[in-house]
Design an enzyme around this catalytic site. Sequence first.
Site: not given
Ligand code: 13P
Length: 252
Positions: A235-236, A10-12, A174, A98, A96, A214, A168
């Site tokens: 994510g990251g 997930n590149w956000k 994050g 967020e 998600h 993470s 999640e």
């Molecule tokens: P991180 O891997 O950056 O913690 O993000 C997880 C995430 O929200 C994937 O959708």
Amino acid sequence: MARRSFVAGNWKMNKTPSESRTLALDLRARLEKYTKCDIAIFPTYLSVAVVSEVLKGSNIDVGTQNMHWEKFGAYTGAVSPQMLVDAGVRDVIVGHSERRQYFGDNDEKVNKRIFAALAHNIKPIVCVGETKDQRLANVTEDIIRTQVLGALIGITAEQMAGITIAYEPVWAIGTGLTATPAQAQDVHAFIRGLVRSLYTNEVAEALRIQYGGSVKADNAASLLSQPDIDGALVGGASLVAADFEAIVKAAK
Ligand code: 13P
């Protein structure tokens, strides 16, 4: 039942279209050899066309991070399922944390998005997870139950075959804090049990449940070795090709 691992990036809200193109080219070259696991990446809407062009014919699916449930119309700022299909999209992240936290997503909207996705042969990854306060208050299972039941209202056993659930924990996203493999496994087993009680043992055993929060190159193997963890929603670490490759490599 052996479930195929599914690793998703997930590149956000990261990467311009030209940066997305560069990263997608790098991923295509690196990930070609990992044929035992399903892989999908989720750039922003703006980068979907360029990324799906780069990944055409590869073993990497392209998805988006959200989607409206209506086909077209006066919904300023929104993108519809049929637009996504036309742009090469096969997967969508739904609910998600967020989106829930900043954009008013809730279980009812999640349910509508799932129906719309399935109607267009787009495979939803449905995200659930508790906040830190909820975990400390010992209501993790209540929260997960409410989110899973709310998301799956009206979904048939046949439709479940197209759905992935991602656990999640919000406190792990994050933050660099990861659920321990045992903490994650407990919730994954709980989710599978819920799905078993809603449908059948067969549906529950076929369901893929990803862990997200993470996930990094150095913790992926221990998380992914848990019996009910079938992949990762990253994510990251999905923004760095070598790190994402290491996570794919750790998948069963
Ligand atoms: P991180 O891997 O950056 O913690 O993000 C997880 C995430 O929200 C994937 O959708």
